[in-house]
Scaffold this active site. Structure first.
Site, PDB file in Angstrom:
ATOM      1  N   HIS A 146       3.964   9.512  -3.685  1.00 40.78           N
ATOM      2  CA  HIS A 146       2.765   8.918  -2.918  1.00 40.78           C
ATOM      3  C   HIS A 146       3.059   9.047  -1.301  1.00 40.78           C
ATOM      4  O   HIS A 146       4.098   8.250  -0.958  1.00 40.78           O
ATOM      5  CB  HIS A 146       2.253   7.837  -3.394  1.00 40.78           C
ATOM      6  N   LYS A 167      -1.441   4.543   6.421  1.00 40.65           N
ATOM      7  CA  LYS A 167      -0.650   5.961   6.286  1.00 40.65           C
ATOM      8  C   LYS A 167      -1.443   7.216   7.066  1.00 40.65           C
ATOM      9  O   LYS A 167      -1.249   8.015   7.761  1.00 40.65           O
ATOM     10  CB  LYS A 167      -0.092   6.031   5.220  1.00 40.65           C
ATOM     11  N   ASP A 185      -1.766  11.647   0.197  1.00 34.46           N
ATOM     12  CA  ASP A 185      -1.860  10.971  -0.790  1.00 34.46           C
ATOM     13  C   ASP A 185      -0.721  11.345  -2.039  1.00 34.46           C
ATOM     14  O   ASP A 185      -0.194  10.550  -2.477  1.00 34.46           O
ATOM     15  CB  ASP A 185      -3.203  10.876  -1.624  1.00 34.46           C
ATOM     16  N   ARG A 252      18.676  -4.606  11.646  1.00 32.27           N
ATOM     17  CA  ARG A 252      17.945  -4.102  12.729  1.00 32.27           C
ATOM     18  C   ARG A 252      18.638  -2.788  13.250  1.00 32.27           C
ATOM     19  O   ARG A 252      17.958  -1.768  13.676  1.00 32.27           O
ATOM     20  CB  ARG A 252      18.275  -5.117  13.870  1.00 32.27           C
TER      21      ARG A 252
END
Length: 318
Positions: A146, A167, A185, A252
């Site tokens: 997906h 997205k 999708d 990070r």
């Protein structure tokens, strides 16, 4: 999951035009198929087709000029034995290439054993290349993922993330910046060799992008032919996360590049935090450019670490 079925009839019809071949023997064996165990164990299409070889059974055996010469270059009894041994290989198909004529004994053997034999004027090397490419794709491990799969700056990039993070909107922004859509999708992924994942769009969703509030957009009709791609090789996964997820689950500055396993192949991955006011499209393109450098062997983070180490050594030497 790897599919394990392709019949002689399906193979013949698939390349009737490209290879211009004819079915010359074994017409009653149209449903003859590849051995399922061999298909399951094969690492690529190269394992399923090749020149005539008595130590590689259960694969498509190609008979070119040299192979036909070998079958007929001995005493009559030896020639019969050489041809008879082909039956023990249990090939799904024999292909006669290089515009060769099959010996009568070979045709008779194929009829008795019900082994399909095709004949083509194309070179044996060309036939092998074509069939290996087809069988590699047909029998490839595959899955569905997906996300939005795109061609960004020439790199195959999968955009993933939780629902509602934008997205598809990000995909639309990237398309407007000159990049190309492969699939939205639902993305079909295939491992075409030991290190390569290829992705394409399911036929039902081709050229379509769904944007909340607008609906389905036909990207090809709106932006033109150059805005869509038929397939791309997956090189990077861009994962979108919320701020709290980034702070909880990710460093990070990760010391080692992140990767994600896709069908047994590690794929580079970057994580981008989604918050109001950030230009995510620019960040994605920057991540892609950085990945291109990494694929060329240039690691900016490692170069920074090395620069920092040299600076510390210089300070300690004073």
């Amino acid at each position: 999951m790897k599919p394990n079925v392709v019949s002689a009839d399906a193979l013949f019809e698939e390349f009737r035009g490209p290879l211009k071949w004819e079915w010359v023997a074994g017409l009653g064996a149209s449903e003859r198929r590849f051995d399922e165990v061999v298909v399951r164990l094969a690492s690529s299409g190269a394992d399923l087709v090749g020149y005539l070889n008595y130590i590689h059974p259960y694969r498509v055996q190609i008979l070119g000029e040299r192979e036909i010469a070998y079958l007929g270059s001995a005493s009559p009894d030896d020639c019969k034995r050489r041809i008879a041994r082909i039956v023990t290989l249990e090939p799904p198909v024999l292909v006669l290439a290089d515009n060769q004529t099959a010996p009568d004994a070979l045709v008779s053997m194929c009829e008795r054993a019900q082994i399909p034999m095709f004949s083509t004027q194309e070179s044996a090397a060309f036939v092998i290349d074509v069939l290996r490419a087809y069988l590699s794709k047909h029998f490839a491990d595959r899955t569905t993922m997906h996300g939005v799969f795109m061609d960004i700056l020439g790199l195959g990039v999968m955009i993933t993330g939780e629902s509602g993070l934008g997205k598809s909107e990000l995909g639309l922004e990237l398309i407007s910046r000159g990049n190309g859509l492969v699939a939205d999708d639902s993305v079909d992924l295939f491992r075409i060799n030991q290190t390569t994942i290829e992705g394409k769009c399911p036929e039902l969703l081709q050229n379509l992008l769904e944007v909340r509030g607008i609906g389905l957009l036909d990207i090809r009709a709106i932006f033109g032919e150059t805005a869509v791609r038929r397939k791309m090789r997956l090189k990077l996964i861009v994962h979108l996360v919320r701020k709290e997820t980034l702070e909880r689950d990710y460093e990070r500055l990760p010391y080692e590049p992140l990767t994600q396993d896709v069908l047994g192949v590690p794929v580079l991955k970057v994580v981008i935090q989604v918050v109001a006011g950030r230009n995510i499209a620019v960040l994605v393109e920057a991540a892609v450019r950085n990945t291109i450098l990494q694929l060329r062997g240039i690691d900016t983070y490692q170069e920074f670490v090395e620069r920092h180490r040299r600076a510390m050594e210089h300070d300690n030497g004073r």
